[in-house]
Structure formats: structure tokens, C-alpha cells
Design a protein around this motif. Structure first.
Motif, short mmCIF file in Angstrom:
data_model
loop_
_atom_site.label_atom_id
_atom_site.label_comp_id
_atom_site.label_asym_id
_atom_site.label_seq_id
_atom_site.Cartn_x
_atom_site.Cartn_y
_atom_site.Cartn_z
N THR A 189 1.16 -1.37 -0.06
CA THR A 189 0.02 0.04 0.00
C THR A 189 0.80 1.34 -0.06
O THR A 189 0.28 2.35 0.10
N SER A 190 2.15 1.19 -0.07
CA SER A 190 3.01 2.12 -0.19
C SER A 190 3.32 2.87 -1.66
O SER A 190 3.09 2.21 -2.26
N PRO A 192 -4.53 3.56 -1.11
CA PRO A 192 -4.79 2.25 -0.66
C PRO A 192 -6.05 1.84 -0.22
O PRO A 192 -6.61 0.72 0.00
N GLY A 193 -7.18 3.08 0.11
CA GLY A 193 -8.39 2.54 0.29
C GLY A 193 -9.39 2.37 -0.69
O GLY A 193 -10.65 2.26 -0.43
N ALA A 194 -9.19 2.56 -1.96
CA ALA A 194 -9.87 2.43 -3.06
C ALA A 194 -10.57 1.27 -3.08
O ALA A 194 -9.88 0.08 -2.91
N VAL A 203 -10.59 5.02 -7.14
CA VAL A 203 -9.79 4.07 -8.04
C VAL A 203 -8.07 4.34 -7.85
O VAL A 203 -7.94 5.42 -7.77
N ASP A 204 -7.52 3.12 -7.73
CA ASP A 204 -6.28 3.09 -7.16
C ASP A 204 -5.29 2.74 -8.91
O ASP A 204 -5.40 1.66 -9.28
N LEU A 205 -4.75 3.74 -9.47
CA LEU A 205 -3.99 3.51 -10.60
C LEU A 205 -2.53 3.06 -10.25
O LEU A 205 -1.61 3.53 -9.71
N ASP A 230 -5.91 -7.86 -3.71
CA ASP A 230 -6.44 -8.07 -2.59
C ASP A 230 -7.91 -7.26 -2.75
O ASP A 230 -8.81 -7.55 -1.68
N ARG A 231 -8.11 -7.04 -3.87
CA ARG A 231 -9.66 -6.15 -4.07
C ARG A 231 -9.81 -6.36 -5.54
O ARG A 231 -8.97 -6.54 -6.36
N PRO A 232 -11.11 -6.09 -6.05
CA PRO A 232 -11.30 -5.93 -7.59
C PRO A 232 -10.33 -5.16 -8.37
O PRO A 232 -9.71 -4.26 -7.89
#
Length: 261
Positions: free
Chosen positions: A2-3, A17-19, A47-49, A85-87
Motif C-alpha cells: 500500500t506504499s 490504498p482505500g480504493a 480507483v487506485d492507479l 486483494d480487491r477487484p
């Protein structure tokens, strides 16, 4: 993971990291992670790019080049695994579309879920892409191909030092994609969206629809104004179309979008 600390193959220009979903983007031949950096401030917090950085360019200029599809996919899959760990969704442009397709299948075959959606931009379906020998030609032939497609500054190609550096990794990427043939195995089960420019010399709507062979799910095609590198001038329209397919609610929380898709 997540860093913001980079791994060899992945860059996260604005970690979220919370996306709820990760968007993994794969560049075109000769491209680097920076080709998607401008997307980061336009995407909503949900959305995490994640941008793939091929070796031999930008901040990996000193790293050995990789001209094999299987090796590339294996390396990206290994580094991406902790982020699943997520979609997630995959977006690839040109050569990146083929890498994204094989990456999705490799992740699935390794026990990970398939992406929520595969976005294939500016390239024919893997089984339909014609063979090429650009990588075997001299520098002038390679430059002519780059100018045909657009997207490469003529000033860069005119500078002897820059030209030598750039053509080295571009030729490598052409060698990778021109020697690639789809790997054996079953197709995907996730939906596929095909994006293209209406003046792209590499693909049109008729052959874009051939991506139906890559999945058991639905395939849709959207055309944007522009050539092979329509992505930059149509950035907001592309992201709006992408977000609508992932979750229409994401559009409302993103930066202001144009009124048309």
C-alpha cells in the motif's frame, strides 16, 4: 502493498490504498509508466492507479531489456499479486493490450480472480494481429513506422543521442510483440471493452469486434476521434467511458467530465 515505494515493474503515481478497485495500465511499444501519469489526478478516490513500467526506459533505463512476452507477463504477474486483494481492471494500449490479455489469463491460471474488465485499446485481437518484421529493419525503417503511427516527437528522432537511446527499447518492444502469438489455453470469462481512434491505421470497428474470441463474456467497442494515439487528446473522454463501464457511480466522484462520451 500500500506504499508508494516502487517495485521494478509497477508504479503508483498517486496511491489510494482505500480504493475499491485497482486500475492496472500497460503501455504501448516504446511507452513507459509516465504515459498514464496524467490519469491519476482525474480518477476518483475509489480507483487506485497502477502503471506498469517496462525495463530499459524512464527510471529503468539501465535495466536489461526484455523482448519475450512470457517473461514480461510472468514478471508483472508476480509483482501484481500482492495488489489483488480487491477487484481490479486491466487497461492496455497497443502492445499493452496483448500484454494485458495474457496477464489476465496468467493471473487466473495462477489462482487469482479475473479482472472486472479488460480494456483493449488500439490493437486487433491477439489471434488477428498480422505478423511483422519492423524489428528486423534498419533504423530508418523503424523511424518511418513510428512516424506513420504518430505519438513520437520528430525532434526526439532528429537528435542523434536521443534517437539511439529511444530506438533501442522501441526495437526491443517491436521484437516482443511481432514474435508474440497467443498462448494456448481457454479464453477469459470477463467482459472486454475495445477502444480505438477513428483514424487509427492499425484497427477499425470491423476487426475490433474480433476481440469476441478472447472471452466468453460480452465485448463492446467504442470509437473516439483521433489516430493511434488518441488517448492523450481524448484523455477525459476515455476515462469517463472507462469509469462508466466499471461503475457509473465512479463518474460522479471524478473530476468534471465532458458532456459527451
Amino acid at each position: 502493498m500500500t506504499s508508494a515505494a516502487p517495485t521494478p515493474w509497477l508504479r503508483r503515481p498517486r496511491p489510494r490504498p482505500g480504493a475499491g478497485i485497482r486500475l492496472v495500465c500497460l503501455p504501448h511499444a516504446g511507452g513507459g509508466a509516465s504515459s498514464y501519469r496524467a490519469w491519476a489526478p482525474l480518477l476518483p478516490d475509489g480507483v487506485d492507479l497502477v502503471c506498469v513500467q517496462y525495463p530499459g526506459r524512464e527510471d529503468r533505463f539501465g535495466d536489461p531489456l526484455v523482448d519475450d512476452m512470457a517473461a514480461t507477463v510472468s514478471a508483472v504477474a508476480g509483482e501484481l499479486a500482492p495488489l489483488l486483494d480487491r477487484p481490479y481492471a486491466l487497461f492496455g494500449h497497443s502492445m499493452g493490450s496483448a500484454v494485458a490479455y495474457e496477464l489476465a489469463r496468467a493471473l487466473r491460471d495462477g489462482g487469482a480472480p479475473e479482472p472486472e474488465r479488460l480494456f483493449a485499446s488500439g490493437r486487433r485481437a491477439p489471434a488477428d494481429a498480422p505478423p511483422g518484421r519492423v524489428h528486423e529493419g534498419d533504423d530508418e525503417a523503424l523511424v518511418a513506422e513510428l512516424l506513420r503511427l504518430g505519438g513520437t516527437e520528430e525532434e526526439v528522432l532528429a537528435d542523434p543521442g536521443l534517437r539511439e537511446a529511444v530506438l533501442g527499447y522501441i526495437r526491443n518492444d517491436y521484437r516482443l510483440i511481432e514474435r508474440y502469438r497467443p498462448f494456448p489455453g481457454r479464453p477469459l470469462d470477463c467482459p472486454v471493452s475495445v477502444f480505438l481512434g477513428d483514424d487509427d491505421p492499425e484497427i477499425d470497428t470491423s476487426n475490433a469486434e474480433r476481440w469476441t474470441a478472447t472471452t466468453t463474456a460480452r465485448v463492446d467497442v467504442q470509437v473516439f476521434p483521433g489516430d493511434h494515439f488518441y488517448l492523450a487528446p481524448r484523455r477525459r473522454e476515455v476515462l469517463a467511458a472507462l469509469l462508466r463501464r466499471l461503475d457509473p457511480a465512479l463518474v460522479a466522484t471524478a473530476s468534471p467530465w465532458p458532456s459527451t462520451p
